[in-house]
Scaffold this active site. Sequence first.
Site: not given
Length: 512
Positions: A203, A352, A386
């Site tokens: 991320s 995502d 995510h």
Amino acid sequence: MMYASLVHWLALAVALAVPFVTALGSVPYPQDDPFYYPSENGWQNEAPGTILRQRKIQAASLGIFEWKLDAWQVLYRTAGARPDKPSYTVTTFLVPSHAHRDRVVTISSPENSNFIQCAPSYAFRKTGVLEIANFEPRWEQMLYTLFLAEGWIVNAPDHEGPESAFSAGRFGGHMVLDSMRAANNFKPLQLSSNPMHIGHGYSGGSTPNGWAASLHESYANELNVVGWSLGGSMTDPLYTLNSLDGKPTSSLVVAGAIGLMDAYRDEVGNLLDDEVWTEEGKIAEKVMRNSCVYESVIRYFGTTFQSERYIKGGRNLSSWPQMRKISNMNTMGHNPRFTPRKPIFMFHALYDEEINWHQANKTAVEWCNNGANVRFLTYSSTSLVHVTTYLLNLPYIVQYMRDRFNGKDWYGGGCQFDVESQNPALDVNVLGERFRGILEAALDMLGKEIGPNDSILKNRLKAGQNPNTHHKTKLHVLKKGDISPGEGGDHTKESKKAAAKFKAEKKHGKHH
């Protein structure tokens, strides 16, 4: 980047805890701690990776739960957005018992803020009070035991530097690579003469980590890097910021714009204040510069920033040429010169909700076109998002690192794009093994000695948790001149159409 699904339950906790923690914390914040700044003039003339300060610390989780290992922090010389622009930052070294002195894992934790108080290094300190306000790096630090239990030394740099330049990938890439140099230079680690390094980031941590991979050859090729792991990757800054606008974590639109501009302030000046922000926009910028990500996300939950209320004329950030130029400079794969030359494991959820799959896939394809060695694993289940994609891939990440440290290709080398269509959470055995391991590892660091002799990860990675054997459907193997990576993405109209096309082609045997 972190993460709408956690914001709801954190909102009340953060609101209640922030005043308490601020008042009672026993360790000075980075902005008030002289350790975070060079003590003498002339540091600019030192070589990148030179140690400027050092200290031993008591590492802790959430400010109070001590980690039973050796931990140091060092301030080191590095570079900013350009190699010839001297800078400095801090990194934290964690050394487990019975450590392998030839293996270092460098982890870029997500910070996603414009405030030095949110730095990962501060999140490692034992402050004596329960600290949850800066939860972004803290939750991931609880997973570090997975790497420490292997006997690997962990290196965790403050990759946003003194400017807290969130989303400025090149900036962070230099700082990640120089943290590896600093590790090699730091004698208390007792590293071997040519230690192996692996970089990892998910991320918000994927940006500096991916750029470290991209800059390794041109900036620090003396480092013995054997691989890179990155997932949920933000490879195109403006693409990501635009896609987040109006969504739960939309405050990152402002934070990302600030970070890009701060990293290149000598080129763009005060563009945001002079040309972009309205008065409300300036207030939002002030909030970002004085809060960590959860505080800003809660305050601006779901706000549309690219509107007349915050931006003059309601324009898109991409409409400023300076912004486009800097974003392009920080887009992975945009410049063939900066192509990773060491094996990369990338993974991303097709749906995502935070970071669109398309940009990461595009970067992987461009890297492959330019000779990179990439394994790209796509999760096509609509139920994988995510955060869960990261957690479910932790055993894969550890397996990849094990193989790379042992000189194995892990999957055969070259470029390979695979899709895992079955949700691993639907497999009770995999779910149990994965989450039991993660939970045990997190709990294990609270009061036990951390290292390869504990019981946490022994026999953890069985065949059912290896992506080479578990629920894997080969999408395609990329060959020179034959790049066709499929379709996918988030729940936008365009992405839904692309995902439908992908499923139709798979049904008719075009993907097998």
